[in-house]
Write a protein that holds these residues in place. Structure first.
Motif, PDB file in Angstrom:
ATOM      1  N   ASP A 255       8.364  -0.559  -2.070  1.00 25.14           N
ATOM      2  CA  ASP A 255       7.706   0.701  -1.728  1.00 25.14           C
ATOM      3  C   ASP A 255       6.275   0.738  -2.272  1.00 25.14           C
ATOM      4  OD1 ASP A 255       7.599   3.218  -0.542  1.00 25.14           O
ATOM      5  OD2 ASP A 255       8.192   4.235  -2.381  1.00 25.14           O
ATOM      6  N   LYS A 256       6.099   0.221  -3.488  1.00 25.29           N
ATOM      7  CA  LYS A 256       4.754   0.170  -4.075  1.00 25.29           C
ATOM      8  C   LYS A 256       3.863  -0.781  -3.280  1.00 25.29           C
ATOM      9  CE  LYS A 256       6.202   1.247  -8.815  1.00 25.29           C
ATOM     10  NZ  LYS A 256       6.388   0.721 -10.195  1.00 25.29           N
ATOM     11  N   MET A 257       4.437  -1.917  -2.855  1.00 20.90           N
ATOM     12  CA  MET A 257       3.694  -2.862  -2.028  1.00 20.90           C
ATOM     13  C   MET A 257       3.284  -2.211  -0.701  1.00 20.90           C
ATOM     14  SD  MET A 257       5.903  -6.349  -2.616  1.00 20.90           S
ATOM     15  CE  MET A 257       5.041  -7.206  -1.306  1.00 20.90           C
ATOM     16  N   LYS A 258       4.204  -1.419  -0.147  1.00 22.61           N
ATOM     17  CA  LYS A 258       3.933  -0.745   1.118  1.00 22.61           C
ATOM     18  C   LYS A 258       2.750   0.211   0.982  1.00 22.61           C
ATOM     19  CE  LYS A 258       5.497   3.079   2.212  1.00 22.61           C
ATOM     20  NZ  LYS A 258       6.243   4.321   2.493  1.00 22.61           N
ATOM     21  N   GLU A 259       2.721   0.979  -0.136  1.00 28.69           N
ATOM     22  CA  GLU A 259       1.639   1.936  -0.345  1.00 28.69           C
ATOM     23  C   GLU A 259       0.293   1.228  -0.482  1.00 28.69           C
ATOM     24  OE1 GLU A 259       1.883   5.120  -0.074  1.00 28.69           O
ATOM     25  OE2 GLU A 259       4.053   5.030   0.253  1.00 28.69           O
ATOM     26  N   GLU A 260       0.281   0.138  -1.246  1.00 23.26           N
ATOM     27  CA  GLU A 260      -0.970  -0.610  -1.432  1.00 23.26           C
ATOM     28  C   GLU A 260      -1.417  -1.259  -0.118  1.00 23.26           C
ATOM     29  OE1 GLU A 260      -0.451  -3.339  -4.621  1.00 23.26           O
ATOM     30  OE2 GLU A 260      -0.088  -1.773  -6.122  1.00 23.26           O
ATOM     31  N   LEU A 261      -0.452  -1.775   0.641  1.00 23.40           N
ATOM     32  CA  LEU A 261      -0.765  -2.372   1.935  1.00 23.40           C
ATOM     33  C   LEU A 261      -1.307  -1.317   2.894  1.00 23.40           C
ATOM     34  CD1 LEU A 261      -0.683  -4.842   3.805  1.00 23.40           C
ATOM     35  CD2 LEU A 261       1.676  -4.238   4.372  1.00 23.40           C
ATOM     36  N   SER A 262      -0.713  -0.128   2.863  1.00 21.55           N
ATOM     37  CA  SER A 262      -1.154   0.969   3.717  1.00 21.55           C
ATOM     38  C   SER A 262      -2.610   1.332   3.436  1.00 21.55           C
ATOM     39  CB  SER A 262      -0.256   2.183   3.522  1.00 21.55           C
ATOM     40  OG  SER A 262      -0.703   3.275   4.295  1.00 21.55           O
ATOM     41  N   ASP A 263      -2.957   1.461   2.160  1.00 24.64           N
ATOM     42  CA  ASP A 263      -4.339   1.804   1.789  1.00 24.64           C
ATOM     43  C   ASP A 263      -5.306   0.719   2.263  1.00 24.64           C
ATOM     44  OD1 ASP A 263      -3.485   4.104   0.584  1.00 24.64           O
ATOM     45  OD2 ASP A 263      -3.445   3.277  -1.454  1.00 24.64           O
ATOM     46  N   SER A 264      -4.916  -0.542   2.059  1.00 26.54           N
ATOM     47  CA  SER A 264      -5.775  -1.657   2.440  1.00 26.54           C
ATOM     48  C   SER A 264      -5.974  -1.721   3.949  1.00 26.54           C
ATOM     49  CB  SER A 264      -5.172  -2.969   1.933  1.00 26.54           C
ATOM     50  OG  SER A 264      -5.913  -4.063   2.384  1.00 26.54           O
ATOM     51  N   LEU A 265      -4.884  -1.577   4.694  1.00 22.69           N
ATOM     52  CA  LEU A 265      -4.965  -1.677   6.145  1.00 22.69           C
ATOM     53  C   LEU A 265      -5.726  -0.514   6.754  1.00 22.69           C
ATOM     54  CD1 LEU A 265      -1.428  -3.009   7.146  1.00 22.69           C
ATOM     55  CD2 LEU A 265      -3.598  -4.221   7.234  1.00 22.69           C
ATOM     56  N   LYS A 266      -5.561   0.685   6.194  1.00 21.18           N
ATOM     57  CA  LYS A 266      -6.283   1.846   6.723  1.00 21.18           C
ATOM     58  C   LYS A 266      -7.792   1.648   6.580  1.00 21.18           C
ATOM     59  CE  LYS A 266      -2.654   5.332   6.249  1.00 21.18           C
ATOM     60  NZ  LYS A 266      -2.131   6.471   5.456  1.00 21.18           N
ATOM     61  N   LYS A 267      -8.210   1.078   5.461  1.00 19.39           N
ATOM     62  CA  LYS A 267      -9.637   0.781   5.268  1.00 19.39           C
ATOM     63  C   LYS A 267     -10.085  -0.269   6.288  1.00 19.39           C
ATOM     64  CE  LYS A 267      -9.662   1.796   0.299  1.00 19.39           C
ATOM     65  NZ  LYS A 267      -9.737   1.211  -1.066  1.00 19.39           N
ATOM     66  N   GLN A 268      -9.228  -1.280   6.496  1.00 18.60           N
ATOM     67  CA  GLN A 268      -9.555  -2.353   7.431  1.00 18.60           C
ATOM     68  C   GLN A 268      -9.655  -1.815   8.853  1.00 18.60           C
ATOM     69  OE1 GLN A 268      -7.091  -5.903   7.096  1.00 18.60           O
ATOM     70  NE2 GLN A 268      -7.285  -6.259   9.302  1.00 18.60           N
ATOM     71  N   TRP A 269      -8.699  -0.948   9.247  1.00 22.07           N
ATOM     72  CA  TRP A 269      -8.706  -0.386  10.597  1.00 22.07           C
ATOM     73  C   TRP A 269      -9.944   0.479  10.819  1.00 22.07           C
ATOM     74  CZ3 TRP A 269      -2.979   1.294   9.709  1.00 22.07           C
ATOM     75  CH2 TRP A 269      -2.147   0.181   9.896  1.00 22.07           C
ATOM     76  N   LYS A 270     -10.324   1.224   9.776  1.00 22.15           N
ATOM     77  CA  LYS A 270     -11.498   2.098   9.873  1.00 22.15           C
ATOM     78  C   LYS A 270     -12.774   1.265  10.060  1.00 22.15           C
ATOM     79  CE  LYS A 270     -13.578   6.125   7.631  1.00 22.15           C
ATOM     80  NZ  LYS A 270     -13.510   7.044   6.461  1.00 22.15           N
ATOM     81  N   ILE A 271     -12.885   0.186   9.281  1.00 22.90           N
ATOM     82  CA  ILE A 271     -14.048  -0.698   9.403  1.00 22.90           C
ATOM     83  C   ILE A 271     -14.092  -1.344  10.786  1.00 22.90           C
ATOM     84  CG2 ILE A 271     -15.053  -2.870   8.565  1.00 22.90           C
ATOM     85  CD1 ILE A 271     -13.992  -2.095   5.762  1.00 22.90           C
ATOM     86  N   GLU A 272     -12.918  -1.757  11.274  1.00 13.83           N
ATOM     87  CA  GLU A 272     -12.832  -2.406  12.579  1.00 13.83           C
ATOM     88  C   GLU A 272     -13.252  -1.461  13.706  1.00 13.83           C
ATOM     89  OE1 GLU A 272     -12.128  -5.573  15.204  1.00 13.83           O
ATOM     90  OE2 GLU A 272     -12.345  -5.500  13.024  1.00 13.83           O
ATOM     91  N   GLU A 273     -12.797  -0.198  13.633  1.00 13.83           N
ATOM     92  CA  GLU A 273     -13.177   0.777  14.655  1.00 13.83           C
ATOM     93  C   GLU A 273     -14.673   1.051  14.620  1.00 13.83           C
ATOM     94  OE1 GLU A 273     -11.443   2.121  17.181  1.00 13.83           O
ATOM     95  OE2 GLU A 273      -9.937   0.668  16.546  1.00 13.83           O
ATOM     96  N   ALA A 274     -15.236   1.123  13.394  1.00 15.13           N
ATOM     97  CA  ALA A 274     -16.682   1.353  13.255  1.00 15.13           C
ATOM     98  C   ALA A 274     -17.460   0.171  13.850  1.00 15.13           C
ATOM     99  CB  ALA A 274     -17.037   1.544  11.788  1.00 15.13           C
TER     100      ALA A 274
END
Length: 263
Positions: free
Chosen positions: A24-43
């Motif tokens: 669950d902790k890994m999931k939360e950290e992965l979620s934060d990382s991927l959301k930043k990545q998705w945001k950068i990709e969309e920009a």
């Protein structure tokens, strides 16, 4: 699925709960990382799209002025230089279109389906196919079976998918070669098939040709080939719940591409 915002369920066993807690902790950290990545990709996609459109304005001015110069009494050398400007302006237009196509094919928004008149759509493809082949002295033929009056799809996406494959076929078909465009449907799918009399697909290309930027044997590809035509077509077909099948044509001896989409 770009969805990591779900709650895990714990069991009544301590050892299993310890593992679930760690995951669950890994999931939360992965979620934060991927959301930043998705945001950068969309920009990045937005910036590329904006830049591609902005380039069109100065390019239009350059082409316009160059075309006006052609109407003047130029020397042979001046005409040669001006023709070079027009030619390279056309290349820039091609690159811009490529950038826009890449961006659109990678966008994750849903397609907008509507009822498409089958015969109007098919006739439009045939007219464009005949025009493309006329410019290269290639014989174009069509074989349209009795199809349902309408099918559902995003007309822009389906058209671009078919035309990308058809353009590829024209590119790889030699002068005085042949292209066959066939259409039929069954209870569930519409089938669009493009066959040509070119060199066909190699064994590697049969499995790799729909990959992004795949160029195959560069010695046999033109410098304007960027390995995007089949990739873009596959992207749009997949959004319609369909698939692309690559093979070699038993009838014409070249490549055969079948686009299958849900009706």
């Amino acid at each position: 699925m770009e969805n990591l915002d779900f709650n895990v369920q714990y069991s009544g066993i301590t050892e299993i709960n310890d593992v679930i807690s760690a995951l669950d902790k890994m999931k939360e950290e992965l979620s934060d990382s991927l959301k930043k990545q998705w945001k950068i990709e969309e920009a990045r996609k937005s910036q590329i799209s904006a830049l591609a459109h902005d380039i069109k304005t100065p390019l239009t001015i350059i082409k316009g002025n160059s075309e006006l110069l052609n109407e003047l009494d130029l020397t042979e050398a001046q005409k040669e230089f001006n023709d070079s400007i027009l030619k390279e302006s056309g290349n820039i237009e091609f690159y811009i279109k490529l950038l826009i196509d890449i961006n659109k094919s990678q966008q994750s928004q849903s397609i907008v389906k509507e009822s498409i008149n089958s015969y109007e759509f098919i006739n439009d493809i045939i007219k464009q196919g005949e025009f493309l082949c006329l410019n290269k002295n290639v014989k174009f033929a069509s074989d349209v079976k009795e199809v349902s009056e309408t099918f559902n799809g995003d007309i822009s996406c389906v058209k671009r998918a078919v035309m990308n494959v058809l353009s590829n076929a024209v590119q790889y078909t030699p002068k005085r070669g042949r292209i066959l465009f066939s259409v039929y449907n069954d209870d569930k799918y519409m089938h669009f098939i493009i066959e040509d009399s070119g060199r066909g697909f190699s064994k590697e290309e049969l499995t790799m040709a729909t990959e992004e930027f795949y160029q195959g044997d560069k010695s046999r590809n033109s410098r304007d080939h960027y390995g995007m035509g089949l990739y873009i077509a596959q992207t749009f077909v997949n959004k319609h719940g369909g698939i692309i099948n690559l093979s070699n044509s038993e009838y014409l001896g070249g490549a055969r591409v079948e686009l299958t989409i849900l009706k």
